[in-house]
Design an enzyme around this catalytic site. Sequence first.
Site, PDB file in Angstrom:
ATOM      1  N   GLN A 135       0.842  -1.196   0.000  1.00  0.00           N
ATOM      2  CA  GLN A 135       0.000   0.000   0.000  1.00  0.00           C
ATOM      3  C   GLN A 135       0.880   1.250   0.000  1.00  0.00           C
ATOM      4  OE1 GLN A 135      -3.608  -0.335   0.249  1.00  0.00           O
ATOM      5  NE2 GLN A 135      -3.393   1.695  -0.611  1.00  0.00           N
ATOM      6  N   ASP A 227      -7.492   5.671   7.178  1.00  0.00           N
ATOM      7  CA  ASP A 227      -7.800   4.245   7.064  1.00  0.00           C
ATOM      8  C   ASP A 227      -8.901   3.952   8.084  1.00  0.00           C
ATOM      9  OD1 ASP A 227      -7.716   1.493   6.652  1.00  0.00           O
ATOM     10  OD2 ASP A 227      -5.836   1.181   7.726  1.00  0.00           O
ATOM     11  N   CYS A 267      -6.524   3.972   1.909  1.00  0.00           N
ATOM     12  CA  CYS A 267      -6.101   2.702   1.316  1.00  0.00           C
ATOM     13  C   CYS A 267      -7.276   1.886   0.791  1.00  0.00           C
ATOM     14  CB  CYS A 267      -5.319   1.878   2.341  1.00  0.00           C
ATOM     15  SG  CYS A 267      -6.264   1.536   3.839  1.00  0.00           S
ATOM     16  N   ARG A 295      -1.920   0.279  -7.098  1.00  0.00           N
ATOM     17  CA  ARG A 295      -1.508  -0.982  -6.474  1.00  0.00           C
ATOM     18  C   ARG A 295      -0.988  -1.939  -7.541  1.00  0.00           C
ATOM     19  NH1 ARG A 295      -3.666  -2.518  -1.558  1.00  0.00           N
ATOM     20  NH2 ARG A 295      -2.129  -4.191  -1.805  1.00  0.00           N
TER      21      ARG A 295
HETATM   22  N1   CP Z   1      -6.127  -1.676   0.522  1.00  0.00           N
HETATM   23  C1   CP Z   1      -6.166  -3.017   0.519  1.00  0.00           C
HETATM   24  O1   CP Z   1      -5.194  -3.707   0.848  1.00  0.00           O
HETATM   25  O2   CP Z   1      -7.350  -3.540   0.105  1.00  0.00           O
HETATM   26  P1   CP Z   1      -7.788  -5.058   0.273  1.00  0.00           P
HETATM   27  O3   CP Z   1      -7.881  -5.339   1.741  1.00  0.00           O
HETATM   28  O4   CP Z   1      -9.124  -5.147  -0.423  1.00  0.00           O
HETATM   29  O5   CP Z   1      -6.757  -5.929  -0.376  1.00  0.00           O
HETATM   30  N1  NVA Z   2      -5.920  -1.311   8.504  1.00  0.00           N
HETATM   31  C1  NVA Z   2      -6.774  -2.056   7.612  1.00  0.00           C
HETATM   32  C2  NVA Z   2      -6.244  -1.991   6.215  1.00  0.00           C
HETATM   33  C3  NVA Z   2      -7.077  -2.708   5.187  1.00  0.00           C
HETATM   34  C4  NVA Z   2      -6.485  -2.607   3.824  1.00  0.00           C
HETATM   35  C5  NVA Z   2      -6.851  -3.497   8.100  1.00  0.00           C
HETATM   36  O1  NVA Z   2      -5.823  -4.059   8.475  1.00  0.00           O
HETATM   37  O2  NVA Z   2      -7.952  -4.057   8.110  1.00  0.00           O
END
Ligand code: CP
Ligand code: NVA
Length: 308
Positions: A135, A227, A267, A295
Site C-alpha cells: 500500500q 484508514d 487505502c 496498487r
Molecule cells: N487496501 C487493501 O489492501 O485492500 P484489500 O484489503 O481489499 O486488499
Molecule cells: N488497517 C486495515 C487496512 C485494510 C487494507 C486493516 O488491516 O484491516
Amino acid sequence: MTASKKDLLSLFELSPEEISSIINEAREIKENRFTNSPEAFKDRTGVMIFEKPSLRTRITFETAINELGGHPINLSSNMIGMGKRESVEDIARNLERWVHLIIARTYSHETVEQLAKFSKIPVINALTDTFHPCQALAFALTVHERLHSKTKINVVFIGDGNNVCNSIMILCAKLGYNFTAVCPKKYSPNHNIFNRCCEIGKNTGSRINVSHEIFSAVKNADILYTDVWTSMGQEKEMERRKTDFKQFQINKKVLENAPSDILVSHCLPAHRGEEITSEILDSNISVAFDEAENRLHAQKAIIVHLFS
Ligand code: CP
Ligand code: NVA
C-alpha cells in the site's frame, strides 16, 4: 534461487534508492501497460495465501502476475491449514520446491517472517497486523504523480496508528517526506517503529511526528491519509473505537483548516461516514481510487525488483 534472495516484508529492508527505482519502474510499467510488459516473471508461478479478506491486493497481484507472464495460485489459509494442518515452516519448505514467489496476508507479522526465513524464494507481505508495504509503495507512486513539483512533501495520517500508518510512516522517513500521525493518544503508532523512523529521518531530512490535535496538524499538509478505525481482526472493539475516534474524521470542517490545494487518500475499503465522509472521498481532491489503481503498477514493479 540463491541465499541472497530478496523479500518485501516491512519496507525497512528497502533503501531510499531502491524505493525510488521501484517507483520509476512502476511509472514506466503504467505508461506501457498494454504495449511493453516486462518479462521478469515469465513462466514463473506465484502462490498467494490469504488469512484475511481482500479485494484490491488479491486482484492486483493476480493481474500483475498474469500480465508479467506468470501464473498465480490463490489459496486461503484454510485451504492449506496454515499453522494447523502443517507448520508455517514446513509450508515454506514445500512451497520453495514448486513455485517462485510467496505473497502472504496474515494476522501475525511473525508468520510472513517465518515464511521468508524458511523458504529460499522471495516473500511479499500482502498486509499483516503490523505492516502494509505494498500500500505504501502505491501511495508513493500516487504522491509522485500528483506532488512531484513540491520540494518538501508533508503527509498527515489521521486515525489509527495501525499497519497502514506504520508503512506510510516508514515510506515518508525513507523518502525524506515529513510525516505526522494524528490519533487519539492510546492509538499512537508502535513506539519502536516510530523511533526507527525518526532515526532514518535524521539522514533523509524527514520530520516524523505524532499529534493528537487534528486542526493544527492539517494546516501545512499536502496530503491527508486515513484508514478504517477498526482493522481486520479488531471487530470486537468496533463500538469502542467509533467513540474513541469520533474527532478524527476527515470531513469538510477539517479541510477548511487545510491548504486549498490539499489532496486526500485512503487505502480502501472505506467505512464511509466514519473515518471519512462520502462528500470528501468522492470529491476531486480524493486520490484514493488512483492509489487503488496504482496498487497494480507498484506491485508489478515490486516483482520486477525482487526478480532482477
Ligand atoms: N487496501 C487493501 O489492501 O485492500 P484489500 O484489503 O481489499 O486488499
Ligand atoms: N488497517 C486495515 C487496512 C485494510 C487494507 C486493516 O488491516 O484491516
